[in-house]
Design a protein around this motif. Structure first.
Motif, PDB file in Angstrom:
ATOM      1  N   UNK A 131       5.406  29.560  64.140  1.00  0.00           N
ATOM      2  CA  UNK A 131       4.242  29.008  63.756  1.00  0.00           C
ATOM      3  C   UNK A 131       4.452  27.635  63.141  1.00  0.00           C
ATOM      4  N   UNK A 132       5.803  27.330  63.005  1.00  0.00           N
ATOM      5  CA  UNK A 132       6.224  25.804  62.396  1.00  0.00           C
ATOM      6  C   UNK A 132       7.480  25.614  62.677  1.00  0.00           C
ATOM      7  N   UNK A 133       7.796  24.388  62.940  1.00  0.00           N
ATOM      8  CA  UNK A 133       8.976  23.613  63.353  1.00  0.00           C
ATOM      9  C   UNK A 133       9.216  22.506  62.403  1.00  0.00           C
ATOM     10  N   UNK A 134      10.285  22.498  61.569  1.00  0.00           N
ATOM     11  CA  UNK A 134      10.395  21.321  60.718  1.00  0.00           C
ATOM     12  C   UNK A 134      11.874  20.743  60.914  1.00  0.00           C
TER      13      UNK A 134
ATOM     14  N   UNK B 202      18.354  28.996  65.596  1.00  0.00           N
ATOM     15  CA  UNK B 202      18.406  30.524  65.694  1.00  0.00           C
ATOM     16  C   UNK B 202      19.835  30.908  65.961  1.00  0.00           C
ATOM     17  N   UNK B 203      20.522  30.227  66.853  1.00  0.00           N
ATOM     18  CA  UNK B 203      21.931  30.670  67.170  1.00  0.00           C
ATOM     19  C   UNK B 203      23.109  29.796  66.807  1.00  0.00           C
TER      20      UNK B 203
ATOM     21  N   UNK C 219      12.742  26.858  60.795  1.00  0.00           N
ATOM     22  CA  UNK C 219      11.807  27.507  61.601  1.00  0.00           C
ATOM     23  C   UNK C 219      11.100  28.590  61.016  1.00  0.00           C
ATOM     24  N   UNK C 220       9.646  28.566  61.192  1.00  0.00           N
ATOM     25  CA  UNK C 220       9.141  29.544  60.376  1.00  0.00           C
ATOM     26  C   UNK C 220       8.394  30.475  61.342  1.00  0.00           C
ATOM     27  N   UNK C 221       8.477  31.721  60.988  1.00  0.00           N
ATOM     28  CA  UNK C 221       7.797  32.999  61.916  1.00  0.00           C
ATOM     29  C   UNK C 221       7.116  33.746  61.082  1.00  0.00           C
TER      30      UNK C 221
ATOM     31  N   UNK D 224      11.567  32.358  57.153  1.00  0.00           N
ATOM     32  CA  UNK D 224      12.099  31.053  57.523  1.00  0.00           C
ATOM     33  C   UNK D 224      13.550  31.096  57.696  1.00  0.00           C
ATOM     34  N   UNK D 225      14.004  30.461  58.815  1.00  0.00           N
ATOM     35  CA  UNK D 225      15.376  30.249  59.108  1.00  0.00           C
ATOM     36  C   UNK D 225      15.626  28.800  58.804  1.00  0.00           C
ATOM     37  N   UNK D 226      16.513  28.522  58.118  1.00  0.00           N
ATOM     38  CA  UNK D 226      17.046  27.123  57.951  1.00  0.00           C
ATOM     39  C   UNK D 226      18.491  27.089  58.156  1.00  0.00           C
ATOM     40  N   UNK D 227      18.776  26.108  59.114  1.00  0.00           N
ATOM     41  CA  UNK D 227      20.168  25.849  59.359  1.00  0.00           C
ATOM     42  C   UNK D 227      20.502  24.409  59.074  1.00  0.00           C
TER      43      UNK D 227
END
Length: 813
Positions: A4-7, A47-48, A74-76, A85-88
């Motif tokens: 739903x969101x890309x930062x 993600x990877x 990225x927010x799912x 939220x996946x933050x890298x």
């Protein structure tokens, strides 16, 4: 799982950008170089993991050129409305990753809740579509095309099918049942012939039988010893295994003897509520103290007052920091050049000890003058003539002899004249040479040496000129630097004793402190504003929080906060011991009964030492038998003196080794190829029926109803049924229809595995070669599939009929 969101903090051309993706399918439109592919690559990298900096992957890193941050988040949202939220960001390996579940950070392993067991390659082979993927289908031959399509039944099966085919080819190249040229077939025939040759040799000697009998006896003894050694080794390993588990077994007995029951269990919900209430109360109680601590002290105020008094000069210095740094760099560089020049000058003087600083270079005419040779006299010639005349006095008539003395006097007089002339010329040349040497400060040195060191004199002159220029530049830059030092001391940016080398460091420290104090001053102003707003309600809030906390404490019959915390700690310690108990039980496993039977640990360890000694003794016996066996083998070789027999024996050994190696390789390739195909059949037999059902529907849409069915025959090949009931295999349809079939199967596979891995499908302008009709069908299919799986489709153009609410333009981003 829906994205739903890309930062983006910093990735390629994107810096500090945020995109909201609130649709099941999102059409992202932008011109070439707008950053569409970068956007999709960013999603995969978060993600990877980021691409490594090695090899061709360094071009896929997309490190920003105009930003200090690298990465993003990225927010799912999942089907339970839980936000992930996946933050890298930049870090070791593929980046430093953080996972948040409803704003609460969770372990990195929870990433599997989003990506499952998928790798980046798995995701790209299933969920990522681009123009390169579609175009590559046109270049495949029939076998590779069928492998590509059939591999869609299971993730990663394409590589396995290709490997199985390679293994079958490799095994056929080694051995075929009716083959002739294969190496294993040829070696088997060779071995059979060599056995016949050896049998004929053995029949010739009786001694061979006796030695062979002894060798068989040794082999039997050796087999018995080796079997005994294996039994002893197995027993020793069992003893060693139990000895290693004894400490954990003792710990397990101690834990089992404790009472690990939980008297009053504090639930995690109540504990979280207690922590929240306790923290809020402490926050309200300590806010006044924090406000007292947050103030500008005397030193900080003095620094601010000095800044405002000299703001123009200090701001000017801050703007010119790079210029000051450059001056320091230039001075260091010039000093380094001067040191190099001094070093070269010293080397030149060491190599030429007679070289002095006062020497000057000569022009070519002066060098030619020094090379002028001194004239030589003719005394020997004149003496020779006198001797000849004296000889003539004895042999010529008396009348002629009278004139010989006259001739001699004339010759002597001429000789004196000629010698004086030569002497004067030599003196003139020497005087000229001395003048030249004096002129160039080279007196006292031989002429040949003076001429030889002219290049060194020129080099020394050049070095001195270069050093003079460097010293002038250093003086100029030093004077410029002194002005900055004086100004810095004047406005008290640096201390009076700061040396030039520390100027930049002290200036950086000053401006860092100034920025911190200014930020602190701004925080104090904001805090003063907030304090006036919250003072009215803080006392009432504190009372309500205390009441809620007392209700929670009374629930567990606890009189104080410390007692509640102590009981929770006891509960945690008790749980840790239960976890340790379980870990010890798992470690000991089925060996508990054997451990309970060990009464004397020291005796058990003594038994282990005895086993070690028995194994050692047995190994010595094996070595002795091997020595005897080697001796008998050497005797067998000596039985036949014929070199032909020795060659047959050597060929048999080598051929047998070759056969075993080739057989192992053939069998491994054959079994591996069969196993891969069998496993792929098992992995896909339950998935194909469901997948084909969706693929038929997608294929029908993409071909405008031209193809109505997809089946699999007995040989595991795809059969396509046209609307007129005519059947085709994959090789008989057009290239465009093959692409449509591939898309239908691959999208059907993604939908099939959606319960396992629910990630968005990424399409990177993959259909640029499609005509208007096929492109319209693609859009229709995207809209249908997006009901089950989110789709992100980037393109340079969009269908005019596509709803505007599903279109995101990158223009102006």
């Amino acid at each position: 799982m829906k994205l739903i969101r890309v930062k983006i903090y910093g990735f390629g051309k994107w810096v500090d950008q945020e995109f909201v993706l609130d649709r099941d399918y999102q059409i992202i439109v932008g011109d070439n170089e707008a950053g569409k592919t970068t956007f999709l690559t960013f999603i995969q990298s978060i993600l990877f993991g980021f691409a490594s900096g090695r090899g061709i992957q360094r071009f896929e890193q997309y490190r920003p050129k105009h930003a200090s941050s690298y990465g993003g988040e990225l927010e799912f949202v999942d089907e339970k409305d839980v936000h992930w939220i996946v933050r890298r960001v930049d870090g070791k390996g593929d980046g430093e990753v953080s996972i948040f579940r409803d704003a609460q950070e969770v372990p990195e392993t929870m990433l599997s809740q989003i990506i499952g067991d998928f790798t980046k390659d798995d995701y790209q082979q299933t969920h990522v579509f681009n123009d390169q993927t579609i175009r590559s289908l046109f270049d495949l031959n029939e076998d590779k095309l069928e492998t590509e399509i059939m591999s869609l039944g299971a993730s990663g099966s394409k590589q396995w099918l290709e490997m199985a085919s390679e293994l079958e080819n490799d095994s056929s190249n080694i051995y075929k049942a009716r083959g002739i040229k294969q190496p294993l077939v040829q070696n088997i025939k060779k071995y059979q012939q060599l056995q016949k040759d050896r049998a004929s040799f053995k029949n010739q000697q009786q001694e061979y039988i006796t030695l062979n009998h002894d060798l068989d006896s040794i082999n039997n003894q050796l087999d018995n010893c080796q079997q005994n050694n294996a039994e002893l080794t197995s027993k020793q390993q069992r003893h060693q295994q139990l000895v290693e588990k004894i400490p954990k077994f003792r710990e397990l007995q101690m834990l089992e003897a404790k009472d690990l029951g939980i008297k009053t269990e504090i639930t995690s919900t109540d504990w979280d509520q207690f922590v929240r209430l306790h923290q809020q109360i402490e926050t309200l109680q300590t806010s006044d103290q924090q406000r007292a601590d947050n103030h500008i002290d005397r030193d900080e105020k003095a620094l601010l007052d000095n800044y405002y008094a000299n703001q123009a000069d200090i701001d000017f210095m801050g703007q010119r920091q790079n210029d000051i740094q450059n001056i320091l760099f230039e001075i260091d560089h010039l000093n380094e050049d001067l040191r190099k020049s001094d070093f070269q000058t010293d080397n030149l003087r060491q190599q030429n000890p007679d070289l002095t600083d006062t020497m000057t270079s000569m022009d070519q005419s002066e060098i030619d003058q020094l090379k002028t040779p001194l004239p030589k006299g003719h005394k020997i010639y004149y003496l020779g003539i006198i001797l000849i005349l004296l000889l003539l006095l004895w042999v010529v008539p008396a009348t002629i002899a009278k004139i010989i003395p006259v001739i001699g006097l004339i010759i002597v007089g001429f000789g004196f004249y000629d010698n004086k002339k030569v002497t004067d010329q030599a003196a003139q040349i020497k005087q000229t040479n001395r003048s030249i040497l004096d002129k160039h400060n080279s007196s006292g040195i031989e002429l040949e040496r003076v001429i030889a060191i002219q290049p060194q004199i020129n080099a020394l002159t050049d070095f001195k000129a270069e050093q003079h220029q460097l010293e002038e530049k250093i003086a100029t830059k030093s004077a410029e630097l002194k002005k900055w030092l004086d100004l810095s001391r004047k406005v008290r940016v640096i201390n009076a004793n700061t040396v030039p080398q520390d100027l930049i460091g002290d200036m950086n420290w000053y401006f860092t402190q100034l920025n911190k104090i200014q930020a602190k001053q701004e925080v104090i102003k904001q805090d003063e504003l907030r304090r006036s707003q919250i003072m009215q309600s803080s006392e009432q809030d504190l009372q309500q929080l205390n009441e809620q906390l007392q209700i929670l404490l009374s629930k567990y019959h606890v009189s104080s906060i410390d007692k509640f915390i102590s009981e929770h700690n006891d509960q945690q310690n008790n749980q840790n011991e239960l976890n340790q108990l379980k870990a010890d039980q798992d470690f000991i496993g089925d060996d508990r009964m054997a451990l309970e039977q060990i009464e004397d640990l020291e005796q058990y360890q003594t038994d282990l030492l005895q086993l070690n000694q028995q194994i050692k003794d047995n190994s010595h016996q094996i070595n002795d038998l091997l020595t005897q066996k080697g001796y008998l083998n050497s005797q067998l070789k000596q039985v036949f003196v014929d070199d032909a027999y020795q060659k047959v024996e050597a060929d048999l050994v080598q051929t047998r080794a070759d056969i075993l190696d080739q057989y192992d390789q053939w069998l491994a390739n054959k079994l591996a190829g069969d196993w891969i195909k069998k496993m792929l059949d098992l992995a896909s037999e339950n998935r194909y029926p469901k997948m084909l059902a969706n693929a038929k529907k997608y294929f029908l849409t993409l071909t405008n109803g031209n193809y109505i069915d997809i089946n699999i025959n007995k040989t595991k090949s795809l059969i396509l049924v046209r609307q007129d009931k005519v059947k085709f295999d994959v090789h008989e349809i057009s290239r465009a229809t093959r692409v449509q079939l591939y898309l239908a199967l691959r999208l059907a596979f993604v939908i099939e595995i959606n319960p396992i891995v629910d990630l968005p499908i990424l399409i990177d302008d993959a259909f640029v070669d499609f005509d208007e009709t096929r492109l319209k069908n693609i859009y229709q299919l995207i809209e249908d599939i997006s009901k089950d799986n989110q789709i992100l489709f980037v393109t340079t153009k969009v269908d005019a009929n596509m709803p505007k609410t599903h279109v995101l333009s990158l223009e102006g981003k």
